[in-house]
Scaffold this motif. Structure first.
Motif, short mmCIF file in Angstrom:
data_model
loop_
_atom_site.label_atom_id
_atom_site.label_comp_id
_atom_site.label_asym_id
_atom_site.label_seq_id
_atom_site.Cartn_x
_atom_site.Cartn_y
_atom_site.Cartn_z
N THR C 163 0.83 -1.21 0.00
CA THR C 163 0.00 0.00 0.00
C THR C 163 0.86 1.26 0.00
OG1 THR C 163 -1.70 -1.17 1.29
CG2 THR C 163 -1.83 1.24 1.23
N LEU C 167 1.20 4.13 -2.86
CA LEU C 167 0.86 5.51 -2.54
C LEU C 167 1.99 6.46 -2.93
CD1 LEU C 167 -0.78 7.76 -1.35
CD2 LEU C 167 -0.16 7.01 0.95
N ILE C 174 1.14 11.88 -9.51
CA ILE C 174 0.22 13.02 -9.42
C ILE C 174 0.94 14.36 -9.49
CG2 ILE C 174 -0.98 14.31 -7.63
CD1 ILE C 174 -3.12 12.72 -8.16
N GLN C 178 0.21 17.18 -12.28
CA GLN C 178 -0.22 18.55 -12.00
C GLN C 178 0.79 19.55 -12.54
OE1 GLN C 178 -1.17 18.70 -7.84
NE2 GLN C 178 -3.06 17.52 -8.12
N ILE C 202 4.02 15.13 4.25
CA ILE C 202 2.76 14.66 4.84
C ILE C 202 2.67 13.14 4.74
CG2 ILE C 202 0.25 14.61 4.53
CD1 ILE C 202 0.41 17.57 3.70
N ILE C 203 2.98 12.63 3.58
CA ILE C 203 2.91 11.17 3.38
C ILE C 203 3.86 10.44 4.34
CG2 ILE C 203 3.23 9.29 1.73
CD1 ILE C 203 0.97 10.98 0.86
N ARG C 205 4.99 11.41 7.16
CA ARG C 205 4.41 11.44 8.52
C ARG C 205 3.30 10.40 8.65
NH1 ARG C 205 3.81 17.92 9.18
NH2 ARG C 205 6.05 18.39 9.45
N GLY C 206 2.56 10.25 7.57
CA GLY C 206 1.48 9.25 7.59
C GLY C 206 2.02 7.84 7.73
N LEU D 167 -4.13 17.49 -1.96
CA LEU D 167 -3.66 16.11 -1.77
C LEU D 167 -4.83 15.16 -1.62
CD1 LEU D 167 -1.60 13.92 -1.32
CD2 LEU D 167 -1.26 14.73 1.02
N SER D 170 -6.52 14.73 -4.91
CA SER D 170 -5.65 13.94 -5.77
C SER D 170 -5.77 12.48 -5.42
CB SER D 170 -4.20 14.39 -5.61
OG SER D 170 -4.07 15.72 -6.04
N LEU D 171 -5.81 12.25 -4.13
CA LEU D 171 -5.93 10.87 -3.66
C LEU D 171 -7.22 10.25 -4.17
CD1 LEU D 171 -4.54 8.85 -1.66
CD2 LEU D 171 -6.39 9.49 -0.10
N SER D 173 -8.88 11.06 -6.66
CA SER D 173 -8.75 10.91 -8.10
C SER D 173 -7.92 9.69 -8.49
CB SER D 173 -8.14 12.19 -8.67
OG SER D 173 -7.29 11.93 -9.75
N ILE D 174 -6.78 9.55 -7.83
CA ILE D 174 -5.88 8.43 -8.13
C ILE D 174 -6.54 7.10 -7.82
CG2 ILE D 174 -3.98 7.22 -7.01
CD1 ILE D 174 -2.36 8.77 -8.52
N GLU D 195 -8.11 -1.52 1.09
CA GLU D 195 -6.86 -0.90 0.63
C GLU D 195 -7.02 0.61 0.50
OE1 GLU D 195 -3.93 -2.41 -0.94
OE2 GLU D 195 -3.14 -0.55 -1.78
N ASN D 198 -7.12 2.14 3.92
CA ASN D 198 -5.77 2.22 4.49
C ASN D 198 -5.02 3.43 3.98
OD1 ASN D 198 -6.09 -0.05 6.03
ND2 ASN D 198 -5.16 -1.44 4.51
N THR D 199 -5.12 3.62 2.69
CA THR D 199 -4.41 4.75 2.08
C THR D 199 -4.93 6.07 2.65
OG1 THR D 199 -4.21 3.43 0.07
CG2 THR D 199 -3.74 5.79 -0.10
N ILE D 202 -3.57 6.68 6.02
CA ILE D 202 -2.19 7.18 6.02
C ILE D 202 -2.16 8.70 5.86
CG2 ILE D 202 -0.03 7.22 4.68
CD1 ILE D 202 -0.51 4.23 4.09
N ILE D 203 -2.93 9.17 4.90
CA ILE D 203 -2.97 10.61 4.64
C ILE D 203 -3.44 11.36 5.89
CG2 ILE D 203 -3.98 12.44 3.24
CD1 ILE D 203 -2.28 10.72 1.54
N ARG D 205 -3.27 10.49 8.96
CA ARG D 205 -2.17 10.50 9.94
C ARG D 205 -1.13 11.54 9.56
NH1 ARG D 205 -1.26 4.01 10.51
NH2 ARG D 205 -3.20 3.57 11.64
N GLY D 206 -0.91 11.67 8.27
CA GLY D 206 0.07 12.65 7.82
C GLY D 206 -0.38 14.08 8.13
N PHE D 207 -1.68 14.28 8.16
CA PHE D 207 -2.22 15.61 8.46
C PHE D 207 -2.12 15.93 9.96
CE2 PHE D 207 -5.50 15.72 4.73
CZ PHE D 207 -4.45 15.93 3.85
#
Lengths: 221, 221, 221, 221
Positions: C163, C167, C174, C178, C202-203, C205-206, D167, D170-171, D173-174, D195, D198-199, D202-203, D205-207
């Motif tokens: 995963t 990501l 991405i 952009q 950010i990622i 940290r995630g 972000l 984008s996520l 979208s992806i 899945e 989960n992704t 992660i984001i 958590r990154g925030f």
DNA sequence: TATGAATGAGTGTTCATTCAT
DNA sequence: AATGAATGAACACTCATTCAT
């Protein structure tokens, strides 16, 4: 009785309304971009309704030509009553043309349509299995006028009347065609009218009997 | 060397072949029904191949006009060498026109195309931000001729050269346009040519100075 | 021997030249407007010749992706030699990406192509019946890196490596996508790079294990 | 009254039917192979009829995007009424996305179209001289949500809201883009949804603000 | 009488691909 | 090895005309 009469009158009015819309569109965007769709939407009716009044696009365009011919003919019809003869009649004819030309855009429209349809010109060819009585009558009136001038000794005696008539009508046609390519504001400006008059004057001199003085042939009274 | 030369020649021939097919179609069914599809199928090639030789339909049509203008200009170009002046030059011009007209249908096609494209006519209006050098030169040649005749005292001194040039070209144009509506067999018949000549004669008389004898102005030498 | 070697080298050079032309065109006018015609004419060869080097347009586009993957892989390959571990390795990875991104437009091109072809992304899906060994290796390298960080206790132990890898690659993708929509001048400007770095941060940290201090995870050394 | 109402309803149904055909085709063969012809034939109507309902292909594609954006926005619109705040709101957002994603292929289609049209993505860049009010509102809603979480001390105070919004979108979208490459049966399978979750986790958590416990950030309530 | 809806037959143009030379 | 020439299959879009209601 009253009812059916009103019905017919209303029907005729509709027809006219549709034709007017078509003419306006031709003036603004040219024949080649004229579509049944645009006519209908300008007339605020449906496309199908247009077909109730005109069996086809071609029919509609023919009608436009017919109408203008009728108008011109109406002008010419008054001739005999005026009692004008010879150059005076020619001058009258020219004035009628200029007036018609200046007053409305009728002529511009017609000649746009004609060159689009090849239908008027075939009339001009004078062979005339043409259906329009108006055009026939216009031709006859002009022919008569030319014959008159020949009889009076102003035009050359060996001038072929048919050739001359055709040339005159062609000239009218060409003038309109060229005018239709000018911006709308200056189409009927004095300068343009003068140029047209000069051209007409040349033709008339070309028709004249040998030895006739130019002053006699003057178009502008 | 020989190879690349042959290649080029073949390519030019193909171009010409395509143009000829297009012209024939115009002659038979009119410009308005001319399509890239029909040209291709007449030339027995694919539509895409046509685009190998002409970048667009407009390009192809322009080429047709250009070609004819070139042909007419080629005729006119020999003028100075002939040393002809005045009426002799006018007669020469007329003969060139009739020949070109009689030999081929080139003119018929061109004027159909022109009225379809509104591009030639704008040239006739003499303002000429037109790109075609041939048309420009044709206009110049005719203008020069008219000025000459004025200088020689054959044409009226107050004749406006521009008006006269325009009228002459319009006449040429109209003649072709009318001819194009006749059945193909009689288009260049003696009777038609005579009628055309008569018309041209009228115009020339219209240009003439007051008092000039008709015999001097005779077109047919 | 020498001859056949030179032949091959020359052939490879031609291939590269064609690819470069294609890339430049993509950069300037976008993949969707890329045609075999334009590639050929930019490379100053004939369209047919392009087909001598690439069996189809698709083949050519694939090759472009392949090449960039190779380039990125080349960067990554040096990892083991550096002996970097954990966050230091992550920082190295990021620097490699930014450098590659800043130095050339390679990435921009590739992602334009990819979204046009749907071919790269299917590689990212990691199922990998993909033929490209480079992409496989990139994936493996990143995976190894993530596993390393997990082993060192920087990333969460229950972080799914697949995963996370996906990501990360998606993120790279991405960003490029952009960027490719920005005007060329500012694509690699400091501001854009900073924004990209923030996102990457950010990622990361995630990914981190619970309780890890942000300062430890700092991307910019 | 009843009649005109029924008419309008039927017209709307037709529109929808055409759109659905288009969407199905996109799903099966990709946007790049979508033609007006194929839409028409799938809808069992003529090409011209399609143009009765959509003025151009672009118009049709825009409508598809618009529709989905509207749908998503409809979900989001209920936010304020729920009174949810902070992580509860984030969870709600995620559930809305998953539902929308799972229920239909709407999102898949939209993101295919979007990457084909470059129109949605420019919206994502947040500069938004975009006309669609739905997309604007979606962006605003997400932005507000992030700001909320920052205010509540869940997200890092120095988290750039714009970067984070971008972000997130984008996520989304992806995810859709990748899903669209999977066989249709498994696109919304529990494994895929997991899945994706989960992704997203992660984001989030990154925030998060430094030191926040993972359990607080849990997406799945 | 009026019309909304439908359509068939085109229109010009593009482009990846092939093949004889 | 290289290419000029050719093409088939698409493409988006238009418009005069018809017809059930």
């Amino acid at each position: 009785m009253g009812i059916s009469e009103r019905r017919e009158r209303e029907k005729a009015e509709r027809r006219t309304a549709i034709l007017n819309c078509a003419k306006e569109l031709i003036l603004v965007q040219g024949v080649e971009h004229l579509s049944m769709e645009s006519i209908a939407s300008k007339a605020e009716i449906s496309k199908a309704t247009v077909y109730l009044y005109f069996s086809s696009k071609e029919d509609l365009l023919k009608e436009i030509c017919e109408e203008a011919a009728k108008l011109f003919h109406e002008h010419l019809k008054t001739f005999p009553q005026t009692g004008l003869k010879g150059m005076a009649a020619i001058r009258y004819l020219w004035r009628a043309y200029v007036e018609l030309f200046g007053q409305s855009n009728e002529m511009i429209i017609v000649f746009q349509v004609r060159s689009f349809m090849n239908s008027w010109m075939s009339a001009i060819s004078l062979e005339s299995e043409d259906r329009s009585p108006y055009i026939d009558n216009i031709l006859l009136a002009i022919k008569a006028l030319i014959d008159e001038c020949k009889a009076e000794g102003i035009f050359a005696p060996n001038l072929d009347t048919t050739t001359a008539t055709r040339l005159l009508l062609s000239l009218f046609s060409i003038m309109v065609e060229q005018a239709s390519r000018l911006p709308q504001e200056i189409r009927a400006s004095p300068a343009i009218i003068e140029e047209m008059t000069n051209t007409f004057q040349i033709i008339i001199r070309g028709f004249a009997r040998e030895g006739i003085e130019h002053s006699v042939l003057n178009i502008m009274g």
